[in-house]
Scaffold this motif. Structure first.
Motif, PDB file in Angstrom:
ATOM      1  N   PRO A 383       0.814  -1.231   0.000  1.00 46.01           N
ATOM      2  CA  PRO A 383       0.000   0.000   0.000  1.00 46.01           C
ATOM      3  C   PRO A 383       0.848   1.282   0.000  1.00 46.01           C
ATOM      4  O   PRO A 383       0.414   2.311  -0.517  1.00 46.01           O
ATOM      5  N   ALA A 384       2.076   1.199   0.543  1.00 46.55           N
ATOM      6  CA  ALA A 384       2.918   2.408   0.603  1.00 46.55           C
ATOM      7  C   ALA A 384       3.260   2.938  -0.788  1.00 46.55           C
ATOM      8  O   ALA A 384       3.484   4.132  -0.971  1.00 46.55           O
ATOM      9  N   GLN A 385       3.276   2.001  -1.770  1.00 46.75           N
ATOM     10  CA  GLN A 385       3.659   2.408  -3.125  1.00 46.75           C
ATOM     11  C   GLN A 385       2.701   3.462  -3.687  1.00 46.75           C
ATOM     12  O   GLN A 385       3.113   4.356  -4.410  1.00 46.75           O
ATOM     13  N   SER A 386       1.423   3.346  -3.347  1.00 48.47           N
ATOM     14  CA  SER A 386       0.453   4.290  -3.917  1.00 48.47           C
ATOM     15  C   SER A 386       0.238   5.515  -3.026  1.00 48.47           C
ATOM     16  O   SER A 386      -0.674   6.305  -3.264  1.00 48.47           O
ATOM     17  N   ILE A 387       1.093   5.670  -2.003  1.00 48.75           N
ATOM     18  CA  ILE A 387       0.971   6.856  -1.117  1.00 48.75           C
ATOM     19  C   ILE A 387       2.226   7.730  -1.216  1.00 48.75           C
ATOM     20  O   ILE A 387       2.140   8.941  -1.402  1.00 48.75           O
ATOM     21  N   ALA A 388       3.412   7.081  -1.100  1.00 52.01           N
ATOM     22  CA  ALA A 388       4.681   7.840  -1.037  1.00 52.01           C
ATOM     23  C   ALA A 388       4.876   8.689  -2.290  1.00 52.01           C
ATOM     24  O   ALA A 388       4.554   8.252  -3.395  1.00 52.01           O
ATOM     25  N   GLY A 389       5.376   9.896  -2.102  1.00 56.34           N
ATOM     26  CA  GLY A 389       5.701  10.764  -3.244  1.00 56.34           C
ATOM     27  C   GLY A 389       4.469  11.281  -3.962  1.00 56.34           C
ATOM     28  O   GLY A 389       4.548  11.703  -5.112  1.00 56.34           O
ATOM     29  N   GLY A 390       3.301  11.278  -3.290  1.00 54.22           N
ATOM     30  CA  GLY A 390       2.058  11.742  -3.921  1.00 54.22           C
ATOM     31  C   GLY A 390       1.164  10.567  -4.239  1.00 54.22           C
ATOM     32  O   GLY A 390       1.563   9.671  -4.983  1.00 54.22           O
ATOM     33  N   THR A 391      -0.051  10.568  -3.680  1.00 57.60           N
ATOM     34  CA  THR A 391      -0.933   9.394  -3.814  1.00 57.60           C
ATOM     35  C   THR A 391      -1.435   9.216  -5.249  1.00 57.60           C
ATOM     36  O   THR A 391      -1.334  10.130  -6.074  1.00 57.60           O
TER      37      THR A 391
END
Ligand SMILES: Cc1cc2nc3c(=O)[nH]c(=O)nc-3n(C[C@H](O)[C@H](O)[C@H](O)COP(=O)(O)OP(=O)(O)OC[C@H]3O[C@@H](n4cnc5c(N)ncnc54)[C@H](O)[C@@H]3O)c2cc1C
Length: 409
Positions: A383-391
């Protein structure tokens, strides 16, 4: 010579042949020395302007075309030589300092940031300001020749071992929200800064909460204009996306002081980023997991793995297209947002397929669990992939408004 030239790079010029690759190769013949220390090697690389040759000579570069930055990485890899330090310092902070710091601050910090002697974290997000970053409320107030900062930051990767933070704080609460923000360099080793690690659901602890209580920032440690921090933040986020995808030369499995130091540094770095491959869904493990489970002839699983692998290939081509546009100084379009969205979708799909293959046992942790607990780690990391650096939602808004020209919602 521009008056802001760093004395250490004063002798560097683009005077060379018109073949940068052979110039760099000759330079490596004379200068690559695995018996030196890691720091002195990197200082040599930076001082000669070869760390980022596309940068101006006055900023530790050689005024060469953009493609030469990638060329340097290729040549270092071929030679088995070590490149710049991993982490936010080289990918995000150094280019931001180069563009926005005044002469004194740049001279004080750019070189040590590029060599890795100074380490960094990004202090942007707050409990009430993530996607809506301009709504941040940490306050900085001028007090003679320093700034006093109060507030809270959160999700700050590596803040527990960084020397400096790139800090966004509000300096004018009366101004419209995008205009009252200033970007500072804050030294983290001081009594006014309390760093509390956050335990994540995948059991790692990469990011932190930061409590700033009358923390001090030297008066001249401002990037850009006072009140102009929003454009510095946009520039930093742009560099994060742009350089975050650039790989580094792998470190050779050779003994020697420089290699030993580089391996130690990489190990230290991986303490924070160990779970990042799992965050991307571990597509590489899917074919063998499918075979091991005897599902490689099942049409549903075959179709899904083909879809994921195709998506991964397309995403690689999009990244290459963006890299080649950059290398020839042409403007990029939606590539970084589309690429970010694709990595989220790939991670999500891969995690789902790993879960389908492993079944309920995929939830187990520990050595006796499927793949030694790696599946559970994927399921709690992706899930972190679609949050970090802008969702994902923010990337879609960017594509809709900035690329497709649709009206703001
Ligand atoms: C692995 C990782 C590392 C990170 N490292 C750092 C770091 O080093 N430094 C740092 O400062 N921050 C860091 N962050 C924080 C990250 O930048 C924020 O989590 C992210 O910007 C989202 O902000 P938020 O968590 O406050 O969510 P929110 O902004 O509260 O969003 C909650 C939900 O609402 C949706 N949403 C919000 N606004 C809109 C909108 N306008 N339109 C549609 N949907 C919307 C979001 O997409 C999301 O689904 C990191 C995060 C992660 C996961």
């Amino acid at each position: 010579m521009p008056d802001d030239t760093d004395p250490r790079t004063a002798s560097v010029g683009s005077a060379g042949s018109d073949d940068p690759r052979s110039d760099f190769s000759s330079w490596l013949d004379e200068n690559w020395d695995p018996s030196s220390s890691l720091l002195s090697w990197r200082e040599r690389l930076v001082d000669a302007g070869w760390a980022m040759p596309s940068w101006p000579t006055s900023h530790h570069g050689r005024d060469l075309p953009a493609w030469t930055d990638e060329m340097v990485k290729d040549e270092l890899t071929k030679r088995g030589a070590v490149g710049l330090a991993p982490g936010a310092g080289t990918t995000l902070v150094a280019p931001t300092i180069r563009e926005h710091a005044g002469k004194a601050l740049r001279h004080a910090l750019l070189r040590s940031t590029m060599t890795g002697a100074a380490s960094w974290c990004q202090l942007f997000s707050e409990p009430g300001a993530g996607s809506d970053l301009a709504g941040l409320s940490a306050r900085a107030v001028r007090d003679g020749d320093r700034w006093i900062v109060n507030g809270q930051k959160v999700w700050s990767t590596s803040a527990d071992h960084a020397d400096y933070g790139l800090l966004l704080a509000r300096t004018d609460p009366e101004a419209p929200k995008h205009r009252g923000i200033t970007c500072f360099v804050i030294p983290l080793q001081q009594p006014g800064v309390e760093v509390r690690p956050i335990r994540q659901m995948n059991d790692y602890s990469s990011f932190n909460e930061i409590f700033l209580t009358d923390a001090e920032v030297p008066g001249d440690s401002v990037l850009g204009e006072i009140g102009g921090g929003w454009s510095v933040a946009l520039s930093a986020l742009h560099h994060e996306r742009l350089f975050g995808g650039l790989g580094r030369p792998p470190i050779r499995d050779t003994s020697g002081r420089l290699f030993d130091e580089a391996r130690k540094e990489a190990q230290e770095h991986m303490r924070t980023y160990q779970w990042y491959p799992q965050r991307q869904g571990r597509v590489d493990l899917l074919p063998s997991a499918l075979r091991a489970a005897g599902l490689d002839r099942d049409p549903v699983f075959r179709q899904e793995i083909a879809r994921i692998l195709s998506m991964q290939k397309i995403s690689e081509w999009t990244a290459q297209r963006a890299a080649s546009l950059r290398a020839t100084d042409r403007p990029t379009g939606a590539e970084s947002s589309i690429g970010k969205l694709a990595t989220s979708e790939i991670a999500r799909s891969a995690a789902r397929l790993h879960g389908m293959i492993a079944g309920v046992e995929g939830l187990l942790t520990g050595e006796s669990a499927p793949q030694g607990g790696l599946i559970a780690e994927i399921l709690t990391s992706f899930p972190a992939q679609s949050i970090a650096g802008g969702t994902d939602q923010i990337q879609k808004n960017i594509v809709a408004e900035k690329v497709l020209g649709l009206p703001r919602s």
